[in-house]
Design a protein around this motif. Structure first.
Motif, PDB file in Angstrom:
ATOM      1  N   ASN A 279       0.697  -1.226   0.008  1.00  0.00           N
ATOM      2  CA  ASN A 279       0.054   0.080   0.003  1.00  0.00           C
ATOM      3  C   ASN A 279       0.958   1.056   0.066  1.00  0.00           C
ATOM      4  N   SER A 280       1.695   1.269  -0.911  1.00  0.00           N
ATOM      5  CA  SER A 280       2.653   2.424  -0.994  1.00  0.00           C
ATOM      6  C   SER A 280       2.226   3.764  -2.143  1.00  0.00           C
ATOM      7  N   GLY A 281       0.840   3.557  -2.431  1.00  0.00           N
ATOM      8  CA  GLY A 281       0.213   4.659  -3.152  1.00  0.00           C
ATOM      9  C   GLY A 281       0.272   4.155  -4.625  1.00  0.00           C
ATOM     10  N   THR A 282      -0.907   4.293  -5.376  1.00  0.00           N
ATOM     11  CA  THR A 282      -1.199   3.904  -6.429  1.00  0.00           C
ATOM     12  C   THR A 282      -0.137   4.702  -7.421  1.00  0.00           C
ATOM     13  N   LEU A 283      -0.204   6.192  -7.604  1.00  0.00           N
ATOM     14  CA  LEU A 283       0.584   6.772  -8.504  1.00  0.00           C
ATOM     15  C   LEU A 283       1.986   6.501  -8.196  1.00  0.00           C
ATOM     16  N   ASN A 284       2.448   6.088  -7.040  1.00  0.00           N
ATOM     17  CA  ASN A 284       3.993   6.101  -6.876  1.00  0.00           C
ATOM     18  C   ASN A 284       4.357   4.596  -7.767  1.00  0.00           C
ATOM     19  N   TYR A 285       3.379   3.769  -7.646  1.00  0.00           N
ATOM     20  CA  TYR A 285       3.732   2.782  -8.278  1.00  0.00           C
ATOM     21  C   TYR A 285       3.823   2.857  -9.912  1.00  0.00           C
ATOM     22  N   VAL A 286       2.871   3.673 -10.600  1.00  0.00           N
ATOM     23  CA  VAL A 286       2.900   4.059 -11.780  1.00  0.00           C
ATOM     24  C   VAL A 286       4.168   4.877 -12.157  1.00  0.00           C
ATOM     25  N   ILE A 287       4.470   5.654 -11.357  1.00  0.00           N
ATOM     26  CA  ILE A 287       5.750   6.600 -11.547  1.00  0.00           C
ATOM     27  C   ILE A 287       7.087   5.345 -11.520  1.00  0.00           C
ATOM     28  N   PHE A 288       7.066   4.505 -10.719  1.00  0.00           N
ATOM     29  CA  PHE A 288       8.199   3.506 -10.807  1.00  0.00           C
ATOM     30  C   PHE A 288       8.161   2.780 -11.957  1.00  0.00           C
ATOM     31  N   GLY A 289       7.080   2.514 -12.530  1.00  0.00           N
ATOM     32  CA  GLY A 289       6.936   1.679 -13.722  1.00  0.00           C
ATOM     33  C   GLY A 289       7.431   2.377 -14.934  1.00  0.00           C
ATOM     34  N   ALA A 290       7.048   3.671 -14.776  1.00  0.00           N
ATOM     35  CA  ALA A 290       7.804   4.694 -15.971  1.00  0.00           C
ATOM     36  C   ALA A 290       9.086   4.748 -15.892  1.00  0.00           C
ATOM     37  N   PHE A 291       9.417   4.715 -14.536  1.00  0.00           N
ATOM     38  CA  PHE A 291      11.025   5.018 -14.583  1.00  0.00           C
ATOM     39  C   PHE A 291      11.705   3.607 -14.819  1.00  0.00           C
ATOM     40  N   LEU A 292      11.293   2.525 -14.761  1.00  0.00           N
ATOM     41  CA  LEU A 292      11.811   1.282 -15.373  1.00  0.00           C
ATOM     42  C   LEU A 292      12.000   1.231 -16.905  1.00  0.00           C
ATOM     43  N   THR A 293      10.704   1.810 -17.421  1.00  0.00           N
ATOM     44  CA  THR A 293      10.727   1.776 -18.926  1.00  0.00           C
ATOM     45  C   THR A 293      11.548   2.616 -19.382  1.00  0.00           C
ATOM     46  N   ALA A 294      11.746   3.986 -18.894  1.00  0.00           N
ATOM     47  CA  ALA A 294      12.870   4.931 -19.337  1.00  0.00           C
ATOM     48  C   ALA A 294      14.418   4.265 -19.263  1.00  0.00           C
ATOM     49  N   LEU A 295      14.400   3.340 -18.122  1.00  0.00           N
ATOM     50  CA  LEU A 295      15.685   3.027 -17.980  1.00  0.00           C
ATOM     51  C   LEU A 295      16.001   1.737 -18.937  1.00  0.00           C
ATOM     52  N   SER A 296      14.944   1.129 -19.691  1.00  0.00           N
ATOM     53  CA  SER A 296      15.054  -0.042 -20.472  1.00  0.00           C
ATOM     54  C   SER A 296      15.569   0.548 -21.775  1.00  0.00           C
ATOM     55  N   PHE A 297      15.137   1.923 -22.140  1.00  0.00           N
ATOM     56  CA  PHE A 297      15.639   2.514 -23.491  1.00  0.00           C
ATOM     57  C   PHE A 297      17.275   2.899 -23.204  1.00  0.00           C
ATOM     58  N   LEU A 298      17.401   3.465 -22.037  1.00  0.00           N
ATOM     59  CA  LEU A 298      18.722   3.981 -21.949  1.00  0.00           C
ATOM     60  C   LEU A 298      19.856   3.009 -21.812  1.00  0.00           C
ATOM     61  N   VAL A 299      19.538   1.640 -21.275  1.00  0.00           N
ATOM     62  CA  VAL A 299      20.619   0.831 -21.021  1.00  0.00           C
ATOM     63  C   VAL A 299      20.890   0.281 -22.634  1.00  0.00           C
ATOM     64  N   ILE A 300      19.962   0.111 -23.608  1.00  0.00           N
ATOM     65  CA  ILE A 300      20.439  -0.612 -24.634  1.00  0.00           C
ATOM     66  C   ILE A 300      21.352   0.343 -25.536  1.00  0.00           C
ATOM     67  N   ASN A 301      21.247   1.738 -24.970  1.00  0.00           N
ATOM     68  CA  ASN A 301      22.478   2.690 -25.759  1.00  0.00           C
ATOM     69  C   ASN A 301      23.663   2.453 -25.289  1.00  0.00           C
ATOM     70  N   LEU A 302      23.875   1.540 -24.306  1.00  0.00           N
ATOM     71  CA  LEU A 302      25.232   1.753 -23.353  1.00  0.00           C
ATOM     72  C   LEU A 302      26.330   0.743 -24.030  1.00  0.00           C
ATOM     73  N   THR A 303      25.711  -0.308 -24.708  1.00  0.00           N
ATOM     74  CA  THR A 303      26.805  -1.145 -25.090  1.00  0.00           C
ATOM     75  C   THR A 303      26.260  -1.766 -26.481  1.00  0.00           C
ATOM     76  N   GLY A 304      27.110  -2.463 -27.176  1.00  0.00           N
ATOM     77  CA  GLY A 304      26.664  -3.182 -28.347  1.00  0.00           C
ATOM     78  C   GLY A 304      26.533  -4.686 -28.247  1.00  0.00           C
TER      79      GLY A 304
END
Length: 401
Positions: A279-304
């Motif tokens: 019960n950490s807050g509905t919007l907090n979970y949505v924010i965390f999910g968006a953060f992981l999605t952003a990270l997924s695009f960032l990491v594929i640019n870091l290495t071939g």
């Protein structure tokens, strides 16, 4: 291990038989729409369209999705969820088969628009069906079960689709899509009559204002549009990236996309139950999910290194598992005592609008600036989504004060 397995099984307990039947129908339907993840590859490799043309075709895909979502809400109000879902499944089965025949650019634009206009009529009707067939205390888990069915379908679909392309070519996809949609429609007519709905009094409407007049809800919807625009790259531009940069075959791409749905099928329901208990807050979970999605695009640019695409897929999968159920829950909570239909229709249309701009903008960015720039852009858009959700949290706190 037994305790863990028992806990996993318990997360599915208490759901009505009708919800399981609805999940089965949704599973068959989504497994059948295997042509969608391979659409960009089909258009470039088989039909010879340029990336710019593919971008515009996928814009018509999004326009059809918006049209279908809008029509689905209207038709459900007039004819009910049962007839609306059946009509969508049977109608789209015919159109999926016919979609293999257009050869020129504008004919294919019209074809994909018509297919999505009919296919996405199904989406708002499903929300109403879930509400009709589930008990209020189980509604969130019922929504999650339907999402699991969708993702298991997307898990089996791309893997099977890659196999079909390798053995029978792209034409086989359209025939399988049509047959499975027809089969799902027949199952719906046979097994899920509206008389099976839960007989409980309707929720009292204490505020007659629609979602379109709720300014804070609009902040949420705009954030979802941005999140959707970023997320859908995994089903249009990212498969091209796998093919052109990492030289993967259609079968290998299908297996990687299938990993997304299979991982969700295994872990989403227990994860959602665990997070709900925290019960950490509905919007907090949505924010965390968006953060992981952003990270997924960032990491594929870091290495071939080719293995990084698996890391990226796992990050976006976990982000999706968290963001989608809790964003849906927020929409349901915000609509309590109001016109729920307008809130859920606007929620569905947020992702349809993402299809209009997401596929095309991704294709245009790749064509003009390359993959690296595109992935950094998607990371930035996800960050803007997070900032909007943080702003919404602040506004909601003032509203509650």
């Amino acid at each position: 291990m037994k305790k863990l397995f028992a806990s996993y099984i318990d997360s599915f307990s208490g759901l009505r038989k009708e919800i399981w039947l609805l999940a089965l129908i949704t599973l068959i339907n989504r497994a059948g729409t295997m042509v969608i993840p391979f659409l960009s590859l089909y258009l470039t490799k088989s039909q010879g369209f340029s990336l710019e043309q593919v971008g515009w075709i996928l814009t018509f895909f999004g326009l059809g999705s918006v049209t279908g979502s809008f029509l689905g809400g209207k038709l459900t109000d007039i004819f009910g969820h049962y007839k609306t879902m059946a009509g969508s499944l049977i109608g789209s089965s015919v159109l999926f088969v016919l979609l293999q025949f257009p050869q020129d650019f504008w004919t294919f634009c019209l074809g994909i628009y018509l297919v999505m206009s009919i296919a996405d009529i199904f989406r708002p009707a499903v929300f109403v069906a879930i509400s009709a067939y589930s008990k209020p205390q189980n509604r969130t888990r019922s929504l999650t079960l339907i999402r699991l069915a969708i993702n298991l379908g997307f898990s089996a679909g791309p893997a099977l689709g890659g196999l079909i392309i390798a053995t029978a070519g792209y034409d086989g996809l359209f025939w399988v899509d049509g047959i499975t949609c027809l089969f799902a429609g027949v199952l719906l007519l046979k097994l899920l009559h509206p008389k099976r709905a839960v007989e409980e009094p309707e929720e009292e409407i204490t505020n007659t204002a629609s979602a379109y007049q709720d300014k804070l809800y609009w902040v949420f919807i705009v954030a979802l549009m941005l999140f959707g625009l970023v997320f859908i790259q995994y089903f249009s531009t990212v498969p091209l990236y796998y093919s052109e940069v990492h030289q993967l075959s259609e079968l290998e791409i299908g297996l990687i996309l299938g990993l997304n749905g299979f991982f969700i099928f295994l872990f989403e329901m227990p994860l959602i139950k665990y997070l709900e208990n925290r019960n950490s807050g509905t919007l907090n979970y949505v924010i965390f999910g968006a953060f992981l999605t952003a990270l997924s695009f960032l990491v594929i640019n870091l290495t071939g290194w080719v293995g990084i695409i698996i890391v990226g897929m796992l990050l976006v999968t976990i982000g999706e598992m968290i963001a989608f159920p809790f964003s849906n829950t927020f929409a349901l909570i915000r609509s309590q005592g109001k016109k729920r239909g307008s809130y859920m229709a606007l929620y569905s249309m947020a992702f349809s609008v993402s299809h209009i701009f997401g596929h095309n903008s991704g294709m245009q960015l790749i064509d003009n600036f390359g993959y690296d720039f595109t992935w950094y852009t998607m990371t930035g858009l996800a960050v803007i989504c997070i900032l909007l959700l943080l702003l919404l949290k602040k506004f909601l706190a003032r509203e509650a004060a």
